[in-house]
Design a protein around this motif. Structure first.
Motif, PDB file in Angstrom:
ATOM      1  N   ASN A  59      13.091   5.200 -86.605  1.00 32.22           N
ATOM      2  CA  ASN A  59      12.211   3.407 -85.595  1.00 32.22           C
ATOM      3  C   ASN A  59      11.461   3.219 -86.652  1.00 32.22           C
ATOM      4  O   ASN A  59      11.727   1.719 -86.661  1.00 32.22           O
ATOM      5  CB  ASN A  59      12.040   4.350 -84.318  1.00 32.22           C
ATOM      6  N   LEU A  60      10.750   4.387 -86.933  1.00 32.41           N
ATOM      7  CA  LEU A  60       9.688   4.036 -87.789  1.00 32.41           C
ATOM      8  C   LEU A  60      10.557   2.304 -89.269  1.00 32.41           C
ATOM      9  O   LEU A  60       9.456   1.570 -89.511  1.00 32.41           O
ATOM     10  CB  LEU A  60       9.008   5.160 -88.757  1.00 32.41           C
ATOM     11  N   TRP A  61      11.503   3.243 -90.102  1.00 33.67           N
ATOM     12  CA  TRP A  61      11.927   2.963 -90.968  1.00 33.67           C
ATOM     13  C   TRP A  61      12.562   1.250 -90.416  1.00 33.67           C
ATOM     14  O   TRP A  61      12.557   0.833 -91.085  1.00 33.67           O
ATOM     15  CB  TRP A  61      13.218   3.318 -91.111  1.00 33.67           C
ATOM     16  N   ARG A  62      12.931   1.712 -89.383  1.00 31.05           N
ATOM     17  CA  ARG A  62      13.484   0.039 -88.925  1.00 31.05           C
ATOM     18  C   ARG A  62      12.600  -1.443 -88.385  1.00 31.05           C
ATOM     19  O   ARG A  62      12.997  -1.887 -88.631  1.00 31.05           O
ATOM     20  CB  ARG A  62      14.623   0.690 -87.677  1.00 31.05           C
ATOM     21  N   GLU A  63      11.512  -0.438 -87.806  1.00 32.45           N
ATOM     22  CA  GLU A  63      10.895  -1.541 -87.330  1.00 32.45           C
ATOM     23  C   GLU A  63       9.828  -1.952 -88.912  1.00 32.45           C
ATOM     24  O   GLU A  63       9.380  -3.286 -88.523  1.00 32.45           O
ATOM     25  CB  GLU A  63      10.288  -0.944 -86.541  1.00 32.45           C
ATOM     26  N   ALA A  64       9.368  -1.906 -89.586  1.00 33.71           N
ATOM     27  CA  ALA A  64       8.724  -1.340 -90.541  1.00 33.71           C
ATOM     28  C   ALA A  64       9.226  -2.640 -91.735  1.00 33.71           C
ATOM     29  O   ALA A  64       8.967  -3.619 -91.923  1.00 33.71           O
ATOM     30  CB  ALA A  64       8.446   0.032 -91.460  1.00 33.71           C
ATOM     31  N   SER A  65      11.059  -2.352 -91.595  1.00 35.61           N
ATOM     32  CA  SER A  65      12.316  -3.327 -92.532  1.00 35.61           C
ATOM     33  C   SER A  65      12.020  -4.419 -91.904  1.00 35.61           C
ATOM     34  O   SER A  65      11.729  -5.591 -91.922  1.00 35.61           O
ATOM     35  CB  SER A  65      12.795  -2.848 -92.373  1.00 35.61           C
ATOM     36  N   THR A  66      11.680  -4.563 -90.679  1.00 39.41           N
ATOM     37  CA  THR A  66      11.748  -5.865 -89.409  1.00 39.41           C
ATOM     38  C   THR A  66      10.968  -6.711 -89.517  1.00 39.41           C
ATOM     39  O   THR A  66      10.270  -7.857 -90.100  1.00 39.41           O
ATOM     40  CB  THR A  66      12.287  -5.346 -88.219  1.00 39.41           C
ATOM     41  N   LEU A  67       9.636  -6.054 -89.076  1.00 42.10           N
ATOM     42  CA  LEU A  67       8.533  -6.205 -88.987  1.00 42.10           C
ATOM     43  C   LEU A  67       8.159  -6.827 -90.840  1.00 42.10           C
ATOM     44  O   LEU A  67       7.267  -7.789 -90.344  1.00 42.10           O
ATOM     45  CB  LEU A  67       7.349  -5.796 -88.926  1.00 42.10           C
ATOM     46  N   ALA A  68       8.612  -6.587 -91.940  1.00 41.71           N
ATOM     47  CA  ALA A  68       8.230  -6.771 -92.786  1.00 41.71           C
ATOM     48  C   ALA A  68       9.175  -7.951 -93.688  1.00 41.71           C
ATOM     49  O   ALA A  68       8.728  -8.751 -94.721  1.00 41.71           O
ATOM     50  CB  ALA A  68       7.848  -5.636 -93.965  1.00 41.71           C
ATOM     51  N   ASP A  69      10.240  -8.126 -92.903  1.00 43.36           N
ATOM     52  CA  ASP A  69      11.399  -8.985 -93.116  1.00 43.36           C
ATOM     53  C   ASP A  69      11.827  -8.523 -94.113  1.00 43.36           C
ATOM     54  O   ASP A  69      11.608  -9.675 -95.568  1.00 43.36           O
ATOM     55  CB  ASP A  69      11.334 -10.463 -93.133  1.00 43.36           C
TER      56      ASP A  69
END
Length: 331
Positions: free
Chosen positions: A52-62
């Motif tokens: 989840n951390l990987w996915r959310e970090a990538s999404t929030l950082a675009d």
């Protein structure tokens, strides 16, 4: 393994914060208790939370290349992980083999093996588990491959260039992969591998310089500014954290932050400063820290700060302080 995973997760969150991702929001979306993670107890991060951390970090950082850029920024953090290897290995080859043998402490997604050939050596990353979440797997393995390339920089105190990087898929933004890995990316059948010229294998480690790197670690820990809201502060922290082989250029910083150099300069201008001013702030801060704390040769400090000529460092330091580095150190 949990200790290493906890350290890794904290580094990931800190890097995301530099990329303007709110740490509290990121952890909430990933299902991670941030205060517990930062505490002294044995807080365990499970695989689902890490995914989840990987996915959310990538999404929030675009940033679809978040793992690639995170690996590029891990240079200094890596010193804390491989410090013992640096102290107990005499050559690059010994260090690489020891690091490969310890890779299971960092991840259970793949193992690392080293193959020695006549003209080159290959570091292979062999998947261990079924890749049910290809996005997370790809982010993780690219992170570790970049991490290895840049950690070799720290062992030799110069930028190391692989002969080839092999991935079993075509990358969309090839120019950015080439910039980070410093060579072209080869599409292979099923290999994740780094190929290096054998000339590196027997090179002696510059372990004597490990102390100056430890001094830099202390400086970064004392600064502790990843919670700063301004872009100036975020870039200052990034430059400081990656400063033991010189100060990164504007174009390199912009690429890691996934923006254009023009956009980065414009945002800094809105804060009343330009990139060169921030870079000079870091150089000055580090120069004074090295001179006061380490007792290192002025020539070594000049090299560590990225100056090709000692005279250029001397002129810059005198402009900052009114004194030469030698006179400052004596006083």
């Amino acid at each position: 393994m949990e200790n290493m995973r906890r350290r890794f997760v904290l580094n990931l969150i800190a890097y995301a914060a530099l990329r303007d991702v709110p740490a509290i929001q990121l952890c909430r979306l990933a299902g991670i208790d941030l205060p517990a993670l930062q505490g002294t107890g044995d807080y365990i991060i499970n695989n689902q939370q890490l995914n989840n951390l990987w996915r959310e970090a990538s999404t929030l950082a675009d940033d679809t290349m978040f793992g690639l850029h995170f690996g590029e920024s891990l240079q200094l953090s890596a010193l804390g992980i491989v410090g013992e290897i640096i102290r107990t290995s005499k050559t690059v080859g010994e260090a690489v083999e020891q690091a490969a043998a310890l890779s299971h402490l960092l991840t259970d997604l793949f193992r690392v093996i080293v193959e020695r050939k006549e003209s080159h050596f290959i570091i292979r990353f062999l998947p261990l588990t079924e890749r049910t979440d290809m996005f997370v797997f790809r982010q993780t393995i690219e992170l570790f491959m970049v991490f290895v390339v840049h950690e070799l920089d720290g062992l030799l105190l110069r930028k190391v260039k692989p002969e080839a990087v092999q991935l079993p898929y075509r990358v969309e933004q090839e120019a950015e992969y080439t910039r980070v890995f410093r060579c072209n990316i080869e599409k292979s059948t099923d290999d994740y591998a780094l190929v290096f010229d054998n000339r590196y294998w027997s090179e002696s480690l510059l372990s004597a310089n490990y102390e100056i790197q430890r001094t830099l670690l202390q400086k970064v820990a004392a600064h502790n500014s990843t919670e700063g809201d301004s872009l100036r502060e975020k870039i200052h922290q990034y430059l400081l954290t990656n400063a033991y082989l010189g100060i990164r250029s504007l174009s390199e910083i912009a690429a890691n932050f996934n923006v254009s150099p023009r956009t980065l300069q414009r945002k800094l201008k809105e804060e009343g400063i330009n990139y060169q001013d921030v870079a000079d702030e870091v150089r000055k801060s580090l120069a004074i820290h090295y001179l006061e704390e380490g007792g290192y040769a002025v020539k070594t400090i000049s090299y560590m700060l990225g100056y090709n000529e000692l005279s250029a460092f001397t002129r810059a330091f005198k402009r900052w302080t009114g004194k030469t580095p030698v006179s400052y150190q004596k006083n």
